[in-house]
Design a protein around this motif. Structure first.
Motif, PDB file in Angstrom:
ATOM      1  N   ARG A 106       0.786  -1.244   0.149  1.00  0.00           N
ATOM      2  CA  ARG A 106       0.079   0.054   0.198  1.00  0.00           C
ATOM      3  C   ARG A 106       0.979   1.335   0.151  1.00  0.00           C
TER       4      ARG A 106
ATOM      5  N   PHE B 186       1.068   5.142   1.363  1.00  0.00           N
ATOM      6  CA  PHE B 186       0.840   6.020   2.348  1.00  0.00           C
ATOM      7  C   PHE B 186       1.560   7.450   2.339  1.00  0.00           C
TER       8      PHE B 186
ATOM      9  N   CYS C  87      -1.397   4.172  10.575  1.00  0.00           N
ATOM     10  CA  CYS C  87      -1.590   3.849   9.088  1.00  0.00           C
ATOM     11  C   CYS C  87      -2.502   2.822   8.938  1.00  0.00           C
TER      12      CYS C  87
ATOM     13  N   ALA D 140      -5.770   3.441   9.791  1.00  0.00           N
ATOM     14  CA  ALA D 140      -6.404   4.388   8.360  1.00  0.00           C
ATOM     15  C   ALA D 140      -6.734   3.329   7.296  1.00  0.00           C
ATOM     16  N   ALA D 141      -5.640   2.548   6.824  1.00  0.00           N
ATOM     17  CA  ALA D 141      -5.877   1.682   5.717  1.00  0.00           C
ATOM     18  C   ALA D 141      -7.107   0.672   5.742  1.00  0.00           C
TER      19      ALA D 141
ATOM     20  N   ARG E  76      -9.930   2.957   4.846  1.00  0.00           N
ATOM     21  CA  ARG E  76      -9.877   3.379   3.491  1.00  0.00           C
ATOM     22  C   ARG E  76      -9.307   2.316   2.518  1.00  0.00           C
ATOM     23  N   SER E  77     -10.150   1.167   2.497  1.00  0.00           N
ATOM     24  CA  SER E  77      -9.409  -0.119   2.042  1.00  0.00           C
ATOM     25  C   SER E  77      -9.378   0.354   0.283  1.00  0.00           C
TER      26      SER E  77
ATOM     27  N   ALA F 220      -8.637   3.157  -1.088  1.00  0.00           N
ATOM     28  CA  ALA F 220      -7.876   4.411  -1.527  1.00  0.00           C
ATOM     29  C   ALA F 220      -6.492   3.919  -2.050  1.00  0.00           C
TER      30      ALA F 220
ATOM     31  N   VAL G 161      -3.363   6.081   1.089  1.00  0.00           N
ATOM     32  CA  VAL G 161      -3.950   6.312   2.191  1.00  0.00           C
ATOM     33  C   VAL G 161      -3.299   7.576   2.707  1.00  0.00           C
TER      34      VAL G 161
ATOM     35  N   ASP H 176      -6.967  11.274  12.000  1.00  0.00           N
ATOM     36  CA  ASP H 176      -6.902   9.858  12.198  1.00  0.00           C
ATOM     37  C   ASP H 176      -6.319   9.375  13.687  1.00  0.00           C
TER      38      ASP H 176
END
Length: 89
Positions: A32, A34, A68, A71-72, A75-76, A78, A81, A87
Motif C-alpha cells: 500500500r 501512504f 496507518c 487508516a488503511a 480506506r481500503s 484508496a 492512504v 486519524d
C-alpha cells in the motif's frame, strides 16, 4: 486488528511541497502507498516538522505504523492512504 504494518524504509520520502512524508508499506500481505501529513508529526512530537520531518517520522515510526494500519482498514479502496490529524485517537 490488522497485522503489523511493515514500512519500506527505502521508499520513505519527504514531500515538503505537500507537507507530508510518503512511503510504501506492506499490510496483511498487500503493498500500500501512504502519506502522513506534517500535522500528524507535529501532534506526535509537539514540534513543527520543517526540515526534521524524516527524523520525526523515524522517531515515531511505531506509532505512525499503528495509525496507518487503522487508516488503511478504514480506506481500503484508496490508492494512497492519506493520514492526517483526524486519524489520531
Amino acid at each position: 486488528m490488522p497485522n503489523h504494518l511493515e514500512i519500506d524504509q527505502a521508499s520513505v520520502t519527504d514531500n515538503d511541497l505537500a507537507r507530508q512524508v510518503e512511503f510504501a508499506a506492506e499490510l496483511d500481505g498487500d503493498e500500500r502507498e501512504f502519506a502522513v501529513k506534517y500535522s500528524v508529526l507535529k501532534e506526535l512530537s509537539g514540534d513543527e516538522p520543517g526540515e526534521d520531518a524524516l527524523e520525526l517520522f523515524e522517531r515515531f515510526s511505531d506509532e505512525i505504523a499503528d495509525i496507518c494500519a487503522e487508516a488503511a482498514l478504514q480506506r481500503s479502496s484508496a490508492s494512497v492512504v492519506i493520514v492526517d490529524e483526524n486519524d489520531l485517537e
